[in-house]
Design a protein around this motif. Sequence first.
Motif, PDB file in Angstrom:
ATOM      1  N   LYS A 199       9.091 -25.152 -22.692  1.00  0.00           N
ATOM      2  CA  LYS A 199       8.822 -23.731 -22.856  1.00  0.00           C
ATOM      3  C   LYS A 199       8.055 -23.212 -21.643  1.00  0.00           C
ATOM      4  CE  LYS A 199       8.171 -24.459 -27.830  1.00  0.00           C
ATOM      5  NZ  LYS A 199       7.234 -24.291 -28.977  1.00  0.00           N
ATOM      6  N   PRO A 200       8.124 -21.932 -21.380  1.00  0.00           N
ATOM      7  CA  PRO A 200       7.354 -21.396 -20.239  1.00  0.00           C
ATOM      8  C   PRO A 200       5.858 -21.725 -20.338  1.00  0.00           C
ATOM      9  CG  PRO A 200       8.978 -19.791 -20.951  1.00  0.00           C
ATOM     10  CD  PRO A 200       9.019 -20.915 -21.954  1.00  0.00           C
ATOM     11  N   GLU A 201       5.336 -21.791 -21.543  1.00  0.00           N
ATOM     12  CA  GLU A 201       3.908 -22.104 -21.705  1.00  0.00           C
ATOM     13  C   GLU A 201       3.570 -23.554 -21.394  1.00  0.00           C
ATOM     14  OE1 GLU A 201       5.943 -20.614 -23.910  1.00  0.00           O
ATOM     15  OE2 GLU A 201       5.439 -21.201 -25.990  1.00  0.00           O
ATOM     16  N   ASP A 202       4.584 -24.378 -21.134  1.00  0.00           N
ATOM     17  CA  ASP A 202       4.337 -25.755 -20.689  1.00  0.00           C
ATOM     18  C   ASP A 202       4.099 -25.812 -19.183  1.00  0.00           C
ATOM     19  OD1 ASP A 202       6.874 -26.795 -22.985  1.00  0.00           O
ATOM     20  OD2 ASP A 202       4.700 -27.000 -23.245  1.00  0.00           O
ATOM     21  N   THR A 203       4.264 -24.699 -18.496  1.00  0.00           N
ATOM     22  CA  THR A 203       4.039 -24.670 -17.053  1.00  0.00           C
ATOM     23  C   THR A 203       2.603 -25.032 -16.724  1.00  0.00           C
ATOM     24  OG1 THR A 203       5.763 -23.015 -16.667  1.00  0.00           O
ATOM     25  CG2 THR A 203       3.992 -23.168 -15.023  1.00  0.00           C
ATOM     26  N   ALA A 204       2.441 -26.048 -15.888  1.00  0.00           N
ATOM     27  CA  ALA A 204       1.111 -26.541 -15.552  1.00  0.00           C
ATOM     28  C   ALA A 204       1.240 -27.671 -14.533  1.00  0.00           C
ATOM     29  CB  ALA A 204       0.391 -27.059 -16.801  1.00  0.00           C
TER      30      ALA A 204
END
Length: 125
Positions: free
Chosen positions: A86-91
């Motif tokens: 998911k985009p919120e996994d970007t890190a």
Amino acid sequence: VQLVESGGGLVQAGDSLRLSCAASGRTFSNYVIGWFRQAPGKGREFVAGVSKSGGNTYYAEPVKGRFTISRDNAKNSVYLQMNSLKPEDTAVYYCAADLRVGSVVTVNSRSYDYWGQGTLVTVSS
């Protein structure tokens, strides 16, 4: 102890990536290994951890059912299989080693003694 992560990259939402963490320097099976991540502007958070033998694994709630941590002590490596990204996994994703005798997986980053340099995962929507 040296830890080197690899496998990051740019993917689309719903895709998969497999991160690797290669260790050197001491007996690998003596370490608890954790994966952490740090998104832009946020603090470092626990993602997943695996016990010394690999028999026990732990996951943060946001990744349960999507990520799988595993280790191969013969290859001095730990892996993080990430599915349904998911985009919120970007890190930036880091692996870390806890060398304490008798340690179990902990979400507290201060319990980990050694850290890799990190690998960037970017998930586009």
